[in-house]
Design an enzyme around this catalytic site. Sequence first.
Site, PDB file in Angstrom:
ATOM      1  N   ARG A   1      73.535 155.076  27.062  1.00  0.00           N
ATOM      2  CA  ARG A   1      74.863 154.569  26.693  1.00  0.00           C
ATOM      3  C   ARG A   1      75.328 153.635  27.803  1.00  0.00           C
ATOM      4  O   ARG A   1      74.684 153.516  28.844  1.00  0.00           O
ATOM      5  CB  ARG A   1      75.875 155.687  26.379  1.00  0.00           C
ATOM      6  CG  ARG A   1      75.732 156.980  27.102  1.00  0.00           C
ATOM      7  CD  ARG A   1      75.946 156.927  28.561  1.00  0.00           C
ATOM      8  NE  ARG A   1      77.184 156.277  28.909  1.00  0.00           N
ATOM      9  CZ  ARG A   1      77.444 155.708  30.043  1.00  0.00           C
ATOM     10  NH1 ARG A   1      76.527 155.676  31.006  1.00  0.00           N
ATOM     11  NH2 ARG A   1      78.587 155.130  30.296  1.00  0.00           N
ATOM     12  N   GLY A   2      76.483 152.979  27.555  1.00  0.00           N
ATOM     13  CA  GLY A   2      76.940 151.959  28.500  1.00  0.00           C
ATOM     14  C   GLY A   2      76.433 150.605  28.029  1.00  0.00           C
ATOM     15  O   GLY A   2      75.264 150.466  27.634  1.00  0.00           O
ATOM     16  N   ALA A   3      77.322 149.612  28.080  1.00  0.00           N
ATOM     17  CA  ALA A   3      77.053 148.335  27.408  1.00  0.00           C
ATOM     18  C   ALA A   3      75.727 147.692  27.816  1.00  0.00           C
ATOM     19  O   ALA A   3      74.897 147.323  26.969  1.00  0.00           O
ATOM     20  CB  ALA A   3      78.216 147.385  27.674  1.00  0.00           C
TER      21      ALA A   3
ATOM     22  N   ARG B   1      75.707 151.289  17.206  1.00  0.00           N
ATOM     23  CA  ARG B   1      77.029 151.418  17.834  1.00  0.00           C
ATOM     24  C   ARG B   1      77.744 150.070  17.708  1.00  0.00           C
ATOM     25  O   ARG B   1      77.172 149.032  18.042  1.00  0.00           O
ATOM     26  CB  ARG B   1      76.901 151.841  19.308  1.00  0.00           C
ATOM     27  CG  ARG B   1      76.208 153.205  19.467  1.00  0.00           C
ATOM     28  CD  ARG B   1      76.431 153.805  20.833  1.00  0.00           C
ATOM     29  NE  ARG B   1      77.821 154.162  21.056  1.00  0.00           N
ATOM     30  CZ  ARG B   1      78.320 154.467  22.255  1.00  0.00           C
ATOM     31  NH1 ARG B   1      77.549 154.430  23.318  1.00  0.00           N
ATOM     32  NH2 ARG B   1      79.595 154.782  22.391  1.00  0.00           N
TER      33      ARG B   1
ATOM     34  N   GLN C   1      81.942 161.292  30.585  1.00  0.00           N
ATOM     35  CA  GLN C   1      81.005 160.432  31.323  1.00  0.00           C
ATOM     36  C   GLN C   1      81.383 160.316  32.803  1.00  0.00           C
ATOM     37  O   GLN C   1      80.526 160.089  33.645  1.00  0.00           O
ATOM     38  CB  GLN C   1      80.953 159.029  30.706  1.00  0.00           C
ATOM     39  CG  GLN C   1      80.272 158.945  29.352  1.00  0.00           C
ATOM     40  CD  GLN C   1      81.262 159.008  28.224  1.00  0.00           C
ATOM     41  OE1 GLN C   1      82.289 159.687  28.329  1.00  0.00           O
ATOM     42  NE2 GLN C   1      80.988 158.309  27.123  1.00  0.00           N
TER      43      GLN C   1
ATOM     44  N   ASP D   1      83.207 147.055  27.523  1.00  0.00           N
ATOM     45  CA  ASP D   1      82.195 147.084  26.464  1.00  0.00           C
ATOM     46  C   ASP D   1      82.195 145.796  25.660  1.00  0.00           C
ATOM     47  O   ASP D   1      81.182 145.421  25.068  1.00  0.00           O
ATOM     48  CB  ASP D   1      82.432 148.292  25.561  1.00  0.00           C
ATOM     49  CG  ASP D   1      82.191 149.572  26.330  1.00  0.00           C
ATOM     50  OD1 ASP D   1      81.052 150.031  26.382  1.00  0.00           O
ATOM     51  OD2 ASP D   1      83.154 150.081  26.955  1.00  0.00           O
TER      52      ASP D   1
ATOM     53  N   ASN E   1      87.271 148.963  26.319  1.00  0.00           N
ATOM     54  CA  ASN E   1      86.567 149.879  27.226  1.00  0.00           C
ATOM     55  C   ASN E   1      86.853 151.300  26.768  1.00  0.00           C
ATOM     56  O   ASN E   1      87.616 151.533  25.818  1.00  0.00           O
ATOM     57  CB  ASN E   1      87.016 149.646  28.676  1.00  0.00           C
ATOM     58  CG  ASN E   1      86.059 150.268  29.679  1.00  0.00           C
ATOM     59  OD1 ASN E   1      84.856 150.010  29.633  1.00  0.00           O
ATOM     60  ND2 ASN E   1      86.557 151.119  30.559  1.00  0.00           N
ATOM     61  N   LYS E   2      86.247 152.247  27.433  1.00  0.00           N
ATOM     62  CA  LYS E   2      86.332 153.649  27.024  1.00  0.00           C
ATOM     63  C   LYS E   2      87.774 154.096  26.794  1.00  0.00           C
ATOM     64  O   LYS E   2      88.675 153.720  27.544  1.00  0.00           O
ATOM     65  CB  LYS E   2      85.653 154.512  28.096  1.00  0.00           C
ATOM     66  CG  LYS E   2      85.576 155.989  27.804  1.00  0.00           C
ATOM     67  CD  LYS E   2      84.948 156.322  26.469  1.00  0.00           C
ATOM     68  CE  LYS E   2      83.567 155.768  26.280  1.00  0.00           C
ATOM     69  NZ  LYS E   2      83.058 155.903  24.899  1.00  0.00           N
TER      70      LYS E   2
HETATM   71  O1  MRU Z   1      80.481 155.355  24.962  1.00  0.00           O
HETATM   72  P1  MRU Z   1      79.796 154.812  26.169  1.00  0.00           P
HETATM   73  O2  MRU Z   1      79.505 155.833  27.215  1.00  0.00           O
HETATM   74  O3  MRU Z   1      78.599 153.949  25.822  1.00  0.00           O
HETATM   75  O4  MRU Z   1      80.917 153.853  26.723  1.00  0.00           O
HETATM   76  C1  MRU Z   1      80.677 152.850  27.579  1.00  0.00           C
HETATM   77  C2  MRU Z   1      81.246 153.173  28.900  1.00  0.00           C
HETATM   78  O5  MRU Z   1      80.675 153.954  29.614  1.00  0.00           O
HETATM   79  C3  MRU Z   1      82.467 152.579  29.366  1.00  0.00           C
HETATM   80  O6  MRU Z   1      83.321 152.146  28.408  1.00  0.00           O
HETATM   81  C4  MRU Z   1      82.168 151.612  30.476  1.00  0.00           C
HETATM   82  O7  MRU Z   1      83.290 151.497  31.247  1.00  0.00           O
HETATM   83  C5  MRU Z   1      81.759 150.248  30.001  1.00  0.00           C
HETATM   84  S1  MRU Z   1      80.064 150.117  29.739  1.00  0.00           S
HETATM   85  C6  MRU Z   1      79.569 149.336  31.156  1.00  0.00           C
END
Ligand code: MRU
Length: 358
Positions: free
Chosen positions: A55-57, A89, A194, A235, A245-246
């Site tokens: 996960r994470g962009a 996603r 996370q 993201d 973002n999250k």
């Molecule tokens: O749902 P996720 O864990 O894939 O979400 C992404 C993130 O961890 C955050 O939003 C993050 O700050 C940006 S991704 C580099």
Amino acid sequence: MPIPLPDPPRTVWAAAGHPPSVRIIDQRQLPWRLVVEELRRVEDVATAIRDMHVRGAGCIGATAAYGMWLAAETGCPPDRASALLRATRPTAANLAWAIDRMQHEGPSLAAAEAIAEEDIAACRAIGRHGMDLFECRRRELGRPDSAPLHILTHCNAGWLAFVAIGSATAPIYASHDAGRPVHVWVDETRPRNQGARLTAWELAQHGVPHTLIADNAGGHLMQRGQIDLVITGADRVTRQGDVANKIGTYLKALAAADSGLPFYVAFPTSTLDPSLLDGRDIPIEERGAEEVSWIDGPDAHGSRHLIRVCPEETRCANPAFDITPARLITQLITEHGACTANEEGLRQILPGGMPPVC
Ligand code: MRU
């Protein structure tokens, strides 16, 4: 036989033997176990992205790129592979960006490796630009060299969210490694935690002083002067600098604005979506309600359990991201430098200006 991590460690890489595979760190097991998972079919790659083994962009984008290569190696038509991966996603811009690029350049291993290497280089440059901003802040506060800068971050925009290094954590690691003291307040980041599971683990591994807090503690700490700046990842970022973002990022930005604190957003330009102007047009992923109603982790003996946190009959909703409008963001930090969060600011730092909309 467990598969070892490459040296230096990274979240995703290819094993180009027979049969070929894509290897990832299975982030669902952290911080309790460091497990490498081997993916042999593009369907497995899609599952790993959708179910958040990765996960994470940036990490999602690179994994999808390797997935396109794996599809080609295993005889899966590129259109089918692309459709499978795209459906996993919806919010992170890097996913479609990486798949588009693999389709355009051809799904070779070299093309996937180039995406991964560019991700690492971008994060390294973000570290340099972000550290400059941290140093400005240190001077503005008159903070002695021996005293830490107190930084709040949300979720995990660390090396686990990319191929390596991370976006929001890059200036933190750069500062720490340069002997500039930092202390990080880590939001736990419900519902999937996370922050508690991944960011805290990363910082602990790197020896960076940090303190885990409940998501709702940040505003209080800001009012008490215990936070010097906020930095998060992104993201997806629109042309006018709105940021997805999250979930919970927006509330931190509001609180930071009320307390007069800088709010930085760090991201590689693979996260920029030039086709969108207004953040309200970014698709927001709605994840399963069970992520809210249940929490998982090991007991004192190390056995992992799911624990229910609300009544059986309670309905839960789980929007995974929110939008922070550009007006609440002090600076955007990219591999090309830092800028004001608006179209003009982005245009000024991007080599060649705003990318064309494909
Ligand atoms: O749902 P996720 O864990 O894939 O979400 C992404 C993130 O961890 C955050 O939003 C993050 O700050 C940006 S991704 C580099």
